[in-house]
Design an enzyme around this catalytic site. Structure first.
Site, PDB file in Angstrom:
ATOM      1  N   TYR A 330     -47.106 -12.168   0.002  1.00  0.00           N
ATOM      2  CA  TYR A 330     -46.702 -13.235  -0.922  1.00  0.00           C
ATOM      3  C   TYR A 330     -45.257 -12.981  -1.363  1.00  0.00           C
ATOM      4  O   TYR A 330     -44.938 -11.914  -1.877  1.00  0.00           O
ATOM      5  CB  TYR A 330     -47.656 -13.235  -2.118  1.00  0.00           C
ATOM      6  CG  TYR A 330     -47.592 -14.426  -3.053  1.00  0.00           C
ATOM      7  CD1 TYR A 330     -46.595 -15.384  -2.986  1.00  0.00           C
ATOM      8  CD2 TYR A 330     -48.565 -14.589  -4.039  1.00  0.00           C
ATOM      9  CE1 TYR A 330     -46.554 -16.461  -3.851  1.00  0.00           C
ATOM     10  CE2 TYR A 330     -48.544 -15.668  -4.919  1.00  0.00           C
ATOM     11  CZ  TYR A 330     -47.528 -16.593  -4.824  1.00  0.00           C
ATOM     12  OH  TYR A 330     -47.502 -17.655  -5.686  1.00  0.00           O
ATOM     13  N   CYS A 331     -44.381 -13.958  -1.148  1.00  0.00           N
ATOM     14  CA  CYS A 331     -42.990 -13.903  -1.601  1.00  0.00           C
ATOM     15  C   CYS A 331     -42.286 -12.674  -1.024  1.00  0.00           C
ATOM     16  O   CYS A 331     -42.277 -12.476   0.187  1.00  0.00           O
ATOM     17  CB  CYS A 331     -42.943 -13.934  -3.130  1.00  0.00           C
ATOM     18  SG  CYS A 331     -41.292 -14.181  -3.821  1.00  0.00           S
ATOM     19  N   ILE A 332     -41.703 -11.817  -1.856  1.00  0.00           N
ATOM     20  CA  ILE A 332     -40.976 -10.650  -1.359  1.00  0.00           C
ATOM     21  C   ILE A 332     -41.893  -9.725  -0.565  1.00  0.00           C
ATOM     22  O   ILE A 332     -41.453  -9.044   0.370  1.00  0.00           O
ATOM     23  CB  ILE A 332     -40.303  -9.886  -2.534  1.00  0.00           C
ATOM     24  CG1 ILE A 332     -39.388  -8.774  -2.003  1.00  0.00           C
ATOM     25  CG2 ILE A 332     -41.350  -9.316  -3.482  1.00  0.00           C
ATOM     26  CD1 ILE A 332     -38.644  -8.050  -3.105  1.00  0.00           C
ATOM     27  N   GLY A 334     -44.185 -10.807   1.406  1.00  0.00           N
ATOM     28  CA  GLY A 334     -44.245 -11.411   2.728  1.00  0.00           C
ATOM     29  C   GLY A 334     -43.029 -11.036   3.556  1.00  0.00           C
ATOM     30  O   GLY A 334     -43.133 -10.797   4.768  1.00  0.00           O
ATOM     31  N   PHE A 358     -47.293 -16.320   2.217  1.00  0.00           N
ATOM     32  CA  PHE A 358     -47.213 -17.263   1.107  1.00  0.00           C
ATOM     33  C   PHE A 358     -45.762 -17.318   0.630  1.00  0.00           C
ATOM     34  O   PHE A 358     -45.183 -16.299   0.260  1.00  0.00           O
ATOM     35  CB  PHE A 358     -48.084 -16.809  -0.072  1.00  0.00           C
ATOM     36  CG  PHE A 358     -49.569 -16.816   0.173  1.00  0.00           C
ATOM     37  CD1 PHE A 358     -50.127 -17.469   1.253  1.00  0.00           C
ATOM     38  CD2 PHE A 358     -50.420 -16.162  -0.714  1.00  0.00           C
ATOM     39  CE1 PHE A 358     -51.499 -17.471   1.456  1.00  0.00           C
ATOM     40  CE2 PHE A 358     -51.792 -16.156  -0.529  1.00  0.00           C
ATOM     41  CZ  PHE A 358     -52.332 -16.809   0.570  1.00  0.00           C
TER      42      PHE A 358
END
Length: 597
Positions: A330-332, A334, A358
């Site tokens: 998720y985000c960083i 990812g 994500f």
């Protein structure tokens, strides 16, 4: 009885008490402000080079196109004077009502007095006329590079938003009405709220967005049943208890961002992605990251990959006895999962069966709304601050993200708290937003320099752990979910990164809404829809042009995608096992640690 023996009227007595409270609060305020950290000028505004560049471009505009500048000024003067004369004429005729309001509507000016009262309407209209003039003037300046134009636009908008009449007591009808209704008690309560926030943040002003007493992690949020089954210096590994008799053979592990905390995925039962995943018959593990203190100064991205991602994957394989796992970033997290996948490809390691991303950025060629913060003047200041503190303090992270949405996350909450004297709302999402974490110094600088500024991952590659890692090395089956109005990870930038990945099996889903609401979007609410497309993942505009809109959450669509890649059904697994005793109940101990720097 003499006049001096009479007790003061109730209103006067209330005023005396309020004045006494103000005096005591003022003393506390002075004491709290004395603890303020030494300011880092590089983090308080743009460097001198931007002023020089913008000033030079403006002077050139004056010399090359004087008529254009004069036209803008005359247009501004004309609008301002016209409105002044209309307002004056209305008053002279004894109408005591403002001239017609041309709009458009602005939700900051919702109080009817902004439209009906001559004083407030005049202030509002003059502010809006001035704001439009500033925006138009800046937009017409030629000769600026795109990054400088974005920065000038950003800081101009910050000035405009800061000077809104709603931000000042004398020109805010809501605050004045409340002060009259409460005989000044609302202002005293507002001062109490202000002092509380400054004391809580060591002399810095950070507006409290949510009632901190209303929520307890593990009490009424973050309550999905599970256990910590592994812990090292960087993370706790939580395995969630099954809710089905059978589960898919291949386990699933979520790597949440280490900016803020993982329980955004488990705020409450009705919108918990954690619970939903478990209910679909998956063995779920979630990483809960350590909130670093200055002793983590030398922790870098490579540390997160080795001691975080690779270690967590090995532990999940050992606990479940499976040779492969499915992973979510998720985000960083990812972005770092992508780096991990490129590393595993170099090593010919097949431990990750499929990956889900994500709101993940891997292509940073377009810095979007972060352009203002990703130039050398600001990043140099961040690096110096990190070297001094050993971490990038959550204070700076919170402030940066808040100013991207300053009206929603700074000015409106400050008005409610400090002018209206209202307590912060009991809002779980805002509680989570305020429960932020620090970043290790080396990791923060590497991320900003290598990825955000230099875009190495989609360019020449990132040299790390003895390998040169490139986005094309992400070759496992993947599903990426981006969000249509995401201002942190714009969906087109996310799409462009996925387009450059080397996987032959790619699925892209575009959710409505933003960075959080687009992901935490349970099917039961039927609130935001999503888009899918049969177009190849090459050009984002062509993909969107051919996309189909689907009502409701993307969760079931992704759940079906994941199930196809998770093997047959086996008996459900309880948390832990031989060599992995239960260390603590979920949500663990790291998630509740508070570290201030």
């Amino acid at each position: 009885m003499t006049t001096s023996d009479k007790s003061p009227p109730a209103a006067s007595q209330q005023m005396i008490e309020n004045l006494a409270r103000i005096e005591a609060l003022s003393q506390r305020l002075v004491a709290a402000l004395s603890n303020k950290r030494s300011p880092n000028p590089a983090l308080e505004g743009p460097g001198a080079d931007l002023y020089l560049t913008a000033g030079a471009a403006m002077m050139k505009e004056w010399m090359d196109h004087p008529s254009r500048i004069l036209e803008s000024q005359v247009n501004y003067w004309g609008q301002a004077m016209k409105h002044y004369l209309e307002a004056s004429q209305a008053l002279a005729q004894g109408q005591m009502k403002p001239p017609a309001d041309p709009g458009p509507k602005d939700r900051r000016f919702a109080n009817p007095l902004w439209d009906s009262h001559p004083y407030f309407n005049f202030i509002k209209q003059q502010y809006l006329i001035s704001a439009r003039a500033l925006e138009e003037t800046v937009s017409k300046i030629d000769g600026l590079e795109e990054k400088d134009r974005r920065r000038v636009d950003y800081f101009t908008r910050q000035i405009i938003d800061m000077l809104a009449p709603t931000n000042f007591l004398a020109t805010n009808p809501d605050a004045l009405e409340r002060a009259i209704e409460t005989e000044g008690a609302s202002l005293v309560k507002g001062l109490e709220n202000l002092v509380r926030d400054i004391e809580a943040n060591k002399g810095d002003l950070v507006v409290t967005l949510s009632d901190k007493e209303a929520f307890q992690v593990g009490g009424n949020i973050g309550t999905a049943e599970g256990a910590v089954v592994y812990r090292n210096h960087l993370f706790e590994l939580i395995q969630y208890s099954p809710t089905t008799e059978k589960v898919h053979k291949t386990p699933l592990i979520i790597f949440p961002p280490w900016i803020n905390k993982f329980y955004i995925l488990d705020l409450k039962p009705q919108n918990s992605l954690v619970r939903w995943i478990v209910d679909q018959g998956f063995t779920l593990f979630v990483v809960s990251w350590k909130n670093p203190d200055p002793s983590y100064a030398d922790t870098g991205i490579d540390t997160y990959i080795q001691d975080g991602y690779l270690t967590a994957i090995d532990q999940v394989k050992a606990i479940t006895g499976e040779p492969k796992v499915n992973a979510i970033g998720y985000c960083i997290a990812g972005t770092t999962l992508s780096l991990t996948l490129a590393l595993l490809d170099k090593r010919r390691d097949k431990s990750i069966n499929s990956a889900t991303f994500f709101t993940t950025l891997t292509d940073f060629s377009d810095q979007g709304e972060f352009t203002a913060f990703l130039q050398d003047d600001f990043v140099d200041g961040i690096e110096a601050q990190c070297q001094a503190d050993g971490v990038l303090s959550s204070y700076f992270m919170t402030r940066t993200f808040s100013y991207l949405r300053s009206n929603d996350l700074i000015y409106q909450p400050a008005i409610r708290s400090y002018m209206m004297g209202e307590p912060p709302p009991a809002f779980d999402l805002l509680f989570w937003n305020g429960d932020s974490t620090n970043l290790p110094a080396r990791m923060a600088v590497e991320y900003l320099r290598w990825l955000c500024q230099q875009d190495r991952f989609t360019g020449a590659g990132v040299d790390m752990m003895g390998e040169r890692l490139h986005v094309s090395g992400v070759k496992v089956p993947l599903c990426a979910i981006a969000c249509e109005t995401d201002h942190i990870a714009p969906w087109i930038a996310s799409f462009n990164g996925v387009a450059q990945m080397g996987s032959a099996d790619k699925t892209f889903i575009l959710s409505e809404s933003g960075h959080i609401a687009g992901i935490v979007n349970p099917p039961t609410k039927d609130k935001y829809g999503h888009y899918t497309s049969t177009a190849p993942i090459e050009n984002p505009n062509e993909w969107k042009g051919m996309a189909d809109h689907h009502k409701g959450s993307w969760w079931p669509r992704w759940g079906a995608w994941l199930a196809e890649r998770s093997g047959r059904m086996v008996a459900a697994r309880k948390p832990g096992g031989p060599g992995h005793p239960v260390l603590a109940p979920a949500p663990g101990t790291y998630v509740v640690e508070q570290v201030q720097v």
